[in-house]
Design a protein around this motif. Structure first.
Motif, PDB file in Angstrom:
ATOM      1  N   HIS A  13      24.742  -1.576  -6.625  1.00  0.00           N
ATOM      2  CA  HIS A  13      23.818  -1.591  -7.760  1.00  0.00           C
ATOM      3  C   HIS A  13      22.673  -0.584  -7.606  1.00  0.00           C
ATOM      4  O   HIS A  13      21.670  -0.705  -8.321  1.00  0.00           O
ATOM      5  N   ILE A  14      22.819   0.414  -6.733  1.00  0.00           N
ATOM      6  CA  ILE A  14      21.688   1.311  -6.477  1.00  0.00           C
ATOM      7  C   ILE A  14      21.340   2.202  -7.674  1.00  0.00           C
ATOM      8  O   ILE A  14      20.273   2.812  -7.692  1.00  0.00           O
ATOM      9  N   ASN A  15      22.217   2.277  -8.666  1.00  0.00           N
ATOM     10  CA  ASN A  15      21.923   3.061  -9.868  1.00  0.00           C
ATOM     11  C   ASN A  15      21.481   2.204 -11.056  1.00  0.00           C
ATOM     12  O   ASN A  15      21.217   2.731 -12.140  1.00  0.00           O
ATOM     13  N   LEU A  51      14.717  -0.645  -3.182  1.00  0.00           N
ATOM     14  CA  LEU A  51      14.597  -1.988  -3.745  1.00  0.00           C
ATOM     15  C   LEU A  51      15.943  -2.500  -4.236  1.00  0.00           C
ATOM     16  O   LEU A  51      16.319  -3.651  -3.982  1.00  0.00           O
ATOM     17  N   LEU A  52      16.678  -1.644  -4.952  1.00  0.00           N
ATOM     18  CA  LEU A  52      17.993  -2.060  -5.456  1.00  0.00           C
ATOM     19  C   LEU A  52      18.947  -2.366  -4.312  1.00  0.00           C
ATOM     20  O   LEU A  52      19.713  -3.343  -4.367  1.00  0.00           O
ATOM     21  N   GLY A 105       0.792  -1.214   0.000  1.00  0.00           N
ATOM     22  CA  GLY A 105       0.000   0.000   0.000  1.00  0.00           C
ATOM     23  C   GLY A 105       0.827   1.267   0.000  1.00  0.00           C
ATOM     24  O   GLY A 105       0.291   2.364  -0.146  1.00  0.00           O
ATOM     25  N   LEU A 106       2.145   1.132   0.150  1.00  0.00           N
ATOM     26  CA  LEU A 106       3.046   2.278   0.270  1.00  0.00           C
ATOM     27  C   LEU A 106       4.089   2.228  -0.834  1.00  0.00           C
ATOM     28  O   LEU A 106       4.447   1.155  -1.327  1.00  0.00           O
ATOM     29  N   VAL A 107       4.614   3.391  -1.193  1.00  0.00           N
ATOM     30  CA  VAL A 107       5.628   3.442  -2.242  1.00  0.00           C
ATOM     31  C   VAL A 107       6.979   2.997  -1.684  1.00  0.00           C
ATOM     32  O   VAL A 107       7.347   3.325  -0.564  1.00  0.00           O
ATOM     33  N   VAL A 108       7.705   2.207  -2.470  1.00  0.00           N
ATOM     34  CA  VAL A 108       9.081   1.806  -2.147  1.00  0.00           C
ATOM     35  C   VAL A 108       9.960   2.342  -3.273  1.00  0.00           C
ATOM     36  O   VAL A 108       9.700   2.076  -4.451  1.00  0.00           O
ATOM     37  N   THR A 109      10.994   3.089  -2.938  1.00  0.00           N
ATOM     38  CA  THR A 109      11.804   3.739  -3.961  1.00  0.00           C
ATOM     39  C   THR A 109      12.665   2.734  -4.726  1.00  0.00           C
ATOM     40  O   THR A 109      12.981   1.651  -4.232  1.00  0.00           O
ATOM     41  N   VAL A 119       5.717   6.868 -10.891  1.00  0.00           N
ATOM     42  CA  VAL A 119       6.605   7.319 -11.960  1.00  0.00           C
ATOM     43  C   VAL A 119       7.786   8.122 -11.401  1.00  0.00           C
ATOM     44  O   VAL A 119       7.607   9.090 -10.654  1.00  0.00           O
ATOM     45  N   GLY A 120       8.987   7.685 -11.778  1.00  0.00           N
ATOM     46  CA  GLY A 120      10.198   8.365 -11.366  1.00  0.00           C
ATOM     47  C   GLY A 120      10.621   8.123  -9.935  1.00  0.00           C
ATOM     48  O   GLY A 120      11.687   8.573  -9.513  1.00  0.00           O
ATOM     49  N   VAL A 121       9.804   7.408  -9.168  1.00  0.00           N
ATOM     50  CA  VAL A 121      10.076   7.245  -7.729  1.00  0.00           C
ATOM     51  C   VAL A 121      10.303   5.785  -7.348  1.00  0.00           C
ATOM     52  O   VAL A 121      11.308   5.434  -6.739  1.00  0.00           O
ATOM     53  N   GLY A 122       9.368   4.907  -7.703  1.00  0.00           N
ATOM     54  CA  GLY A 122       9.502   3.513  -7.302  1.00  0.00           C
ATOM     55  C   GLY A 122       8.255   2.720  -7.644  1.00  0.00           C
ATOM     56  O   GLY A 122       7.596   2.967  -8.659  1.00  0.00           O
ATOM     57  N   TYR A 123       7.915   1.766  -6.766  1.00  0.00           N
ATOM     58  CA  TYR A 123       6.776   0.882  -6.997  1.00  0.00           C
ATOM     59  C   TYR A 123       5.939   0.769  -5.724  1.00  0.00           C
ATOM     60  O   TYR A 123       6.429   0.973  -4.624  1.00  0.00           O
TER      61      TYR A 123
END
Length: 236
Positions: free
Chosen positions: A189-191, A180-181, A172-176, A221-225
């Motif tokens: 691998h954060i990029n 996740l990386l 229910g919340l955004v994860v950047t 969009v542009g932030v995460g999932y």
């Protein structure tokens, strides 16, 4: 005060917004404590022990990002950033600083209430050591590490499962992208956002009836999932 109702600390310098939140959230069964600046908000966090925090980034004394970091040091309580700063970079900075979700002004009380409920569910899941996650037809047995759509088991790879389990933890919340990386592939691998695109695409093809219009695995969009925890949202 009603001690059974969750207590929300609203850190917001605009009196009109504070009144709006106190009235509308109060009518929906929340308790609301107000703070007009960052220092007062930090002090209330120490003394009142709120269940959640709604935080404006544009405070008169301390920048909201700094307040977020300080609150995160004090307690592991959910923080929802509510701000007129709509740029993706501001959202990412707030989330990376420790905020759990982000809503841009102007906002609807209905959406804010839904986001707050999602934050509470996250806390309750953590406290109750959730064994089964379910949203619509999607069911994940976190003990046996098995995934089902209806009665059919879906076979996913270890990396796909790690991604899915992180999204479930924050359902229910955004994860950047960065978070996740970092958790799945490590700091080196954060990029590498193409990793995410590939594996999220694979997950959608396995879990979504229409991967082009996902029901569960939503894009910020542009932030995460974001993983929809009620199965009723649409996203691209």
């Amino acid at each position: 005060m009603n001690k059974t109702a969750p207590l929300i600390l609203v850190i917001e310098d605009d009196p009109q917004t504070r009144r709006l939140l106190k009235t509308n959230l109060g009518n929906r069964g929340w308790q609301v404590l107000e703070a007009e600046d960052g220092k007062t908000g930090i002090a209330h966090t120490k003394t009142a022990h709120p269940d959640l925090v709604i935080l404006d980034l544009g405070l008169p004394d301390i920048d909201g990002i700094s307040v977020t970091k300080r609150l995160r040091q004090l307690a592991d309580l959910p923080i929802l950033v509510l701000s007129a700063r709509s740029q993706e970079q501001n959202k990412i900075m707030a989330l990376d600083a420790g905020a759990d979700d982000y809503l841009t002004k102007p906002f609807s009380i209905g959406e804010l209430h839904a986001r707050l409920q999602a934050l509470l569910r996250r806390v309750n899941r953590a406290a109750g050591c959730l064994a089964i996650f379910q949203a619509g037809e999607l069911q994940v047995d976190l003990t046996r590490r098995k995934v089902f759509l209806g009665a059919t088991e879906v076979h996913i790879t270890p990396i796909e499962y790690r991604l899915l389990s992180i999204l479930i933890r924050h359902a229910g919340l955004v994860v950047t992208h960065r978070q996740l990386l970092l958790e799945v592939w490590g700091a080196e691998h954060i990029n590498d956002q193409h990793y995410l695109r590939i594996y999220m695409g694979q997950l959608r093809h396995k879990l979504e009836a229409n991967p082009a219009r996902p029901r569960y695995l939503l894009t910020e969009v542009g932030v995460g999932y974001r993983l929809a925890d009620d199965g009723n949202e649409d996203g691209g």
